[in-house]
Write an enzyme that holds these catalytic residues in place. Structure first.
Site, mmCIF file in Angstrom:
data_model
loop_
_atom_site.group_PDB
_atom_site.id
_atom_site.type_symbol
_atom_site.label_atom_id
_atom_site.label_comp_id
_atom_site.label_asym_id
_atom_site.label_seq_id
_atom_site.Cartn_x
_atom_site.Cartn_y
_atom_site.Cartn_z
ATOM 1 N NE ARG A 1 -4.208 1.652 0.657
ATOM 2 C CZ ARG A 1 -5.204 1.815 -0.214
ATOM 3 N NH1 ARG A 1 -5.136 1.290 -1.429
ATOM 4 N NH2 ARG A 1 -6.278 2.501 0.114
ATOM 5 C CB THR B 1 -8.797 -1.185 -8.157
ATOM 6 O OG1 THR B 1 -8.768 0.003 -7.387
ATOM 7 C CG2 THR B 1 -8.006 -2.263 -7.457
ATOM 8 C CB THR C 1 -5.509 0.234 -6.898
ATOM 9 O OG1 THR C 1 -6.386 1.315 -7.215
ATOM 10 C CG2 THR C 1 -4.849 0.536 -5.564
ATOM 11 C CD GLU D 1 -9.068 5.869 -5.062
ATOM 12 O OE1 GLU D 1 -9.726 4.808 -4.915
ATOM 13 O OE2 GLU D 1 -9.593 6.938 -5.386
ATOM 14 C CD GLU E 1 -4.539 3.716 -3.748
ATOM 15 O OE1 GLU E 1 -5.718 3.396 -3.573
ATOM 16 O OE2 GLU E 1 -3.936 3.553 -4.827
ATOM 17 C CG ASP F 1 -8.680 4.886 -1.149
ATOM 18 O OD1 ASP F 1 -9.658 5.408 -1.698
ATOM 19 O OD2 ASP F 1 -8.197 3.805 -1.528
ATOM 20 C CB SER G 1 -7.144 -0.622 0.856
ATOM 21 O OG SER G 1 -7.520 -1.312 -0.317
ATOM 22 N N GLY H 1 -13.335 -0.058 -5.766
ATOM 23 C CA GLY H 1 -13.418 0.751 -4.548
ATOM 24 C C GLY H 1 -14.076 -0.052 -3.433
#
Ligand code: GLY
Length: 599
Positions: free
Chosen positions: A111, A411, A429, A431, A450, A453, A477, A499
């Site tokens: 991530r 994604t 991803t 995002e 990202e 998020d 996530s 998502g």
């Protein structure tokens, strides 16, 4: 597994989708060559992605003796060329791996992280004190986190692969160099981003040649991407994590390459080369729940995928579901309850205290299941529960707050296996579809957005919000790359983009397969519903189906959405037999192959 005679009501749409071309479901899409089909059966391992070139890249790796991890990296790198608006080296993801030799499931957390200078005010406009509009935050350097994908690939190969990164990148370099056919999905993803892409010079040069999206059916090449992959192959991923390529990423974030005539107020970000140099892609314990005798493994924090899919299944395990309508009624209620808990309790567990063990406990799920009224839908939104280890009756409920909804189609997910029985379930991803909109000049790839998020401002009223931005923190996530074992051996592996709808796509597909006894192709193709507490979205075919109407009669309220998710999956049979499955139609249909197909 249970069989309901009525389950054909929902599966009927799946069968229709599969038989749309007049092919019997059993034969539909079975691959004997390397054409784009949604179902392939055979031996030697499988690859399923949303894209033919990426699946072919993975299959070639398997046929040349590589394993599931090598194939996953090759396929993912190819998606970075052919599916660049969903994933690539400018983004992050979660890699879940079943090792056939040890029988163990492991995960890599790739991530993105916020810069070390980030505060909880990252997305608050200092001029007004108000949160930025999503699109202003997205199309900026502020939204870009340190990419985790390149290090994920390197770590996966180092730990479990048999190929070098240099070798695994070769198919993608070839596709970027020689080009691929632009399909309707690629062109429409450019068109929906036309205004944003047009505001960044390198992005419009790459994706809006002559001012428009590349034509469907034309050949698209990305020589900059080929050179960038070659540089990573030659110098290693350290070129990103502190080296030359990292410096170029930082420059693009700190000084976004904005077109001179743009009227967009593009904010600079504060990502530094030190942030990139300090980046880690740690191994994390997978989440695990028992469901109808199966072991369901998925991704833990910073993803809410594993805990929320797990809680949904645990609640269902505690619910009385004698027929299809009662299964889907309980499923929608379970998902709504689990989303209330996700929003209240799940964030990056390196920074916040996530009660993961309790969220995944059957005791907590029993309390939550107790709230479900079999006769009618509960009024939404529902309040979070109290996962404190002391459970009885319907439990306590915390104050109600809903949290932000993130339901884009962005994604991508890929699923691979090999002849030795290893399995990869990998969701990656950037995002939003198109990420931040910023292509790194001369490099051919988009940077993620990202960090959007994170919640921009607190969403939980007086309660603590676990998903506010912070230094080096990873945004929560919904990605749910999942591997299901039966008696310790792989049964199904699956995942999806979309998502926050990812959680529903993965859990509903499992419910379709396990509770409603659909085949895996039927389970993927069946019309979807995504319950997220504040809203329950469903595809038109779901709402129109008899079971959809039976749920409306139980006072469920659906908001209609054209498509939910774009899943890929593999089912494991006896003696190495595999069924590789992709979407028959969603997002233009995916591509499933096996190394050695059979009729
Ligand atoms: N950016 C999509 C997710 O992480 O859930």
């Amino acid at each position: 597994m249970r069989t309901f005679k009525t389950r054909a009501i929902v599966a009927g749409a799946a069968v229709l989708a599969l038989t749309g071309a007049g092919i019997a479901p059993a034969a539909a899409g079975t691959s004997h060559g390397d054409a784009k089909v949604p179902v392939a059966k055979g031996y030697g391992g499988a690859v399923s992605t949303v894209d033919l070139d990426a699946t072919k890249a993975g299959i070639e790796v398997l046929r040349k003796g590589g394993n599931a991890v090598d194939a996953a990296v090759a396929a993912a790198a190819t998606l970075g060329v052919t599916e660049p608006f969903s994933a690539g080296i400018g983004g992050g993801g979660f890699f879940v791996y079943y090792n056939a030799r040890s029988g163990k499931v492991s995960t890599i957390d790739g991530r993105e992280t916020a810069p070390r200078s980030a505060t909880d005010q990252l997305f608050v406009d200092p001029a007004t004190g108000l949160p930025l509009a999503f699109n202003d935050a997205r199309g900026s350097g502020l939204s870009v986190g340190t990419p985790g994908t390149p290090l994920t690939w390197q770590r996966a190969l180092d730990k479990w692969g048999t190929w070098s990164l240099r070798k695994a990148l070769k198919p993608a370099i070839k596709v970027a160099d020689k080009g691929f056919l632009v399909d309707a999905t690629f062109a429409s993803q450019v068109n929906e981003n036309k205004a944003l892409f047009g505001d960044f010079v390198p992005t419009r040069e790459l994706y809006l040649p002559g001012g428009s999206a590349p034509a469907v059916g034309s050949v698209f090449t990305n020589p900059d991407m080929a050179d960038t992959y070659q540089q990573i192959a030659d110098r290693g991923v350290r070129t990103i994590y502190g080296g030359q390529l990292g410096k170029e990423i930082v420059e693009a974030v700190q000084h976004p390459p904005v077109a001179p005539e743009t009227t967009r107020n593009v904010r600079a970000g504060d990502l530094s080369i030190r942030d990139l140099a300090n980046y880690k892609a740690p191994l994390r314990e997978p989440t695990r729940v028992r469901y109808h005798g199966l072991d369901v493994f998925s991704m833990g924090p910073p993803s809410s995928g594993g805990s929320t899919v797990g809680e949904i299944l645990n609640i269902l395990e505690a619910s009385d579901t004698p027929d299809e309508t009662s299964v889907l009624h309980a499923y929608i209620e379970a998902a709504s309850l689990a989303f209330a808990d996700r929003n209240r309790y799940v964030g990056d567990s390196d920074f916040v205290d996530v009660p993961l063990r309790q969220l995944l406990s059957q005791g907590f799920a029993d309390e939550r299941a107790c709230l479900i009224d079999p006769a009618r839908a509960l009024p939404k939104p529902l309040a979070p529960g109290v996962p404190d280890g002391r459970y009885s009756g319907c439990g306590q409920q915390a104050a109600k707050e809903t949290g932000k909804q993130n339901d884009g189609q962005s994604t991508t997910h890929l699923t691979t296996s090999d002849r030795w029985g290893n399995v990869v379930s990998y969701t990656l991803t950037i995002e939003a579809t198109g990420g931040s909109g910023i292509v790194v000049p001369g490099r051919g790839f988009l940077l993620n957005n990202e960090l959007t998020d994170f919640n921009f401002t607190p969403t939980q009223g007086d309660a603590f919000d676990p998903n506010l931005p912070g230094p080096n923190k990873r945004p929560r996530s919904s990605m749910s790359p999942t591997i299901v074992l039966k008696n310790g051996k792989p049964f199904v592996a699956l995942g999806s983009p979309g998502g926050a709808t990812i959680i529903g796509t993965v859990s509903q597909t499992l419910v379709n397969r396990v509770d409603l006894d659909m085949t895996l192709p039927e389970a993927l193709a069946a019309p979807r519903v995504s319950a997220r507490n504040a809203v329950t979205q469903a595809e038109p075919a779901f709402i129109a189906s008899p079971v959809g109407q039976a749920l409306v009669a139980k006072q469920h309220v659906f908001s209609s959405v054209a498509e939910i998710g774009a899943a890929t999956a593999i089912e494991f049979g006896r003696h190495g037999f595999v069924t590789s499955v992709a979407e028959p139609t969603r997002r233009g249909g995916g591509s499933a192959m096996v190394a050695w197909p059979v009729k």
